[in-house]
Design a protein around this motif. Structure first.
Motif, PDB file in Angstrom:
ATOM      1  N   PHE A 138      17.872  -0.643   6.511  1.00  0.00           N
ATOM      2  CA  PHE A 138      17.642   0.789   6.715  1.00  0.00           C
ATOM      3  C   PHE A 138      17.507   1.521   5.383  1.00  0.00           C
ATOM      4  O   PHE A 138      16.702   2.440   5.245  1.00  0.00           O
ATOM      5  CB  PHE A 138      18.767   1.397   7.544  1.00  0.00           C
ATOM      6  N   GLN A 266      23.099   4.912   4.494  1.00  0.00           N
ATOM      7  CA  GLN A 266      22.801   3.578   4.994  1.00  0.00           C
ATOM      8  C   GLN A 266      23.540   2.504   4.207  1.00  0.00           C
ATOM      9  O   GLN A 266      24.069   1.544   4.769  1.00  0.00           O
ATOM     10  CB  GLN A 266      21.286   3.334   4.949  1.00  0.00           C
ATOM     11  N   SER A 319      20.004   7.242   9.661  1.00  0.00           N
ATOM     12  CA  SER A 319      20.995   6.379   9.019  1.00  0.00           C
ATOM     13  C   SER A 319      22.092   5.933   9.977  1.00  0.00           C
ATOM     14  O   SER A 319      21.969   4.898  10.639  1.00  0.00           O
ATOM     15  CB  SER A 319      21.590   7.097   7.804  1.00  0.00           C
ATOM     16  N   ASN A 322      21.042   5.261  13.706  1.00  0.00           N
ATOM     17  CA  ASN A 322      20.167   4.107  13.879  1.00  0.00           C
ATOM     18  C   ASN A 322      20.871   2.791  13.613  1.00  0.00           C
ATOM     19  O   ASN A 322      20.665   1.809  14.344  1.00  0.00           O
ATOM     20  CB  ASN A 322      18.934   4.238  12.963  1.00  0.00           C
ATOM     21  N   ILE A 323      21.681   2.741  12.564  1.00  0.00           N
ATOM     22  CA  ILE A 323      22.403   1.496  12.265  1.00  0.00           C
ATOM     23  C   ILE A 323      23.343   1.129  13.415  1.00  0.00           C
ATOM     24  O   ILE A 323      23.344   0.000  13.902  1.00  0.00           O
ATOM     25  CB  ILE A 323      23.208   1.626  10.954  1.00  0.00           C
TER      26      ILE A 323
END
Length: 402
Positions: A138, A266, A319, A322-323
């Motif tokens: 990411f 990230q 960040s 999404n992770i």
């Protein structure tokens, strides 16, 4: 898991290059597309574009799931790349009404392209390594977005916004080769693709999986929040910056700020935050922090604050959210990582914009902009309540959310 360490490293190398290039290209396209759209259609037209996205979204995802078992993921990626090159390059010469379609397509193709590589990643990396590798991947996207955002952010006035669309041709020509290499070194290539050909069944996959339903819901809540804040930002942007190229530059500069914050989050998020807080607390922090920022907006609804909130929600989306979201796909089957993921990560992402647009049209019709705040407040509360059920279903799949 890879049998060969060299093969694993090669797969990660090409995945990193792929994610970098995707983000680099999109940082050119998004500011130019948004600025030209607002110039031609005004910010009040954004809800109509987002609603128009729903049938196109449905058609694209249906076609994706239909052709995936017939031609395979690489050939499908190749066709999607050619279409994206055609749409963006055509927009250089026909940046009037055609930009309406380009504006919609750019919202869909970026998710499809990211979904393609992440489906390979989920099928080739185990949970133990994911905690560390996902953050790096990411962050690579963040670096690509940061570097790509420099050009529209500082040179759009000199180059012209429409000319920025030219970048898609060389980038995506290279991406076709990069994706083939990543695909070749992935576990998918090694095990051979074996997708269920029952297309209708996969549109009802979510119905039979409570886990996927709640995963879809948190994606919807996040993207509805992003859309409502995005609309507010563009509304203020149109009123405060009148020139189309200066508008592109302002969006480009904010994009650089977003990606700078994203890279930091990230890299830290992949190791420290996930390790010390765990997925459960991370998922709770996101809607709770949104609630705190909404209170700030309530007391000071200025262009500066809405710009800050825009940067905040985008940075969080790119960040931490999404992770932590990608790690929730690890327990599902390989077939679901391609097809159910396509429904959740592409269709629901953009359908959320359509649902938010209905709220925005209601707000616009009655001229009650303050209702956007209450919509966001309601979404945040329901989001927090839904997480309890997501955690429960995740544990039933054999993975414990800390």
């Amino acid at each position: 898991m890879f049998n060969n360490n060299i093969k694993k490293k090669k797969f990660l190398f090409f995945s990193i290059i792929y994610i970098f290039l995707i983000s680099f290209e999109y940082s050119f396209i998004r500011p130019a597309s948004t600025s030209i759209f607002i110039h031609n259609f005004k910010s009040e037209s954004l809800p109509y574009a987002w609603i128009a996205m729903i049938p196109l979204n449905f058609f694209v995802i249906y076609g994706y799931n239909y052709f995936l078992p017939k031609i395979g993921s690489f050939r499908l990626f190749f066709l999607l790349s050619l279409m994206t090159i055609f749409v963006n390059t055509t927009s250089v010469f026909y940046n009037g009404r055609f930009v309406f379609f380009q504006f919609i397509w750019k919202e869909i193709y970026i998710l499809l392209m990211l979904k393609q590589i992440w489906s390979l990643i989920h099928s080739s990396i185990d949970f133990k390594n994911a905690k560390y590798i996902y953050g790096i991947l990411f962050a690579t996207g963040g670096i690509g977005g940061l570097l790509g955002g420099v050009v529209p952010g500082f040179f759009a006035s000199n180059l012209g916004s429409s000319r920025l669309f030219f970048v898609t041709l060389p980038i995506y020509s290279l991406l076709i080769l990069i994706y083939f290499k990543a695909y070749y070194y992935s576990n998918i290539f090694e095990k051979k693709e074996n997708f269920d050909k029952n297309i209708k069944g996969y549109f009802f996959t979510l119905k039979n999986s409570k886990y996927l339903i709640f995963l879809l819901l948190i994606v919807l809540f996040m993207q509805m929040s992003v859309t409502l804040i995005d609309y507010q930002f563009n509304f203020f942007l149109e009123k405060n910056i009148l020139n189309v190229d200066l508008r592109t530059e302002y969006i480009g500069k904010l994009t650089c700020i977003i990606h700078s914050i994203t890279i930091f989050l990230q890299l830290i998020g992949s190791f420290l935050i996930i390790r010390f807080l765990g997925l459960r607390k991370i998922h709770l922090i996101i809607p709770l922090s949104l609630l705190g920022n909404l209170i700030l907006l309530l007391f000071k609804p200025t262009f500066f604050i809405i710009s800050y909130l825009f940067v905040y929600i985008k940075s969080m989306d790119f960040s931490i959210f999404n992770i932590s979201k990608e790690m929730l796909y690890l327990p599902v089957k390989i077939d679901e990582k391609f097809r159910a993921k396509a429904i959740i990560d592409v269709f629901s992402y953009r359908t959320a914009k359509g649902l938010s647009s209905i709220c925005l049209l209601f707000v616009g019709f009655f001229n009650m902009n303050f209702l956007i705040f209450y919509f966001l407040l309601m979404i945040s509360i329901i989001w927090i309540l839904s997480l309890r059920f997501l955690f429960k279903e995740h544990n039933l799949l054999g993975y414990s959310i800390l």
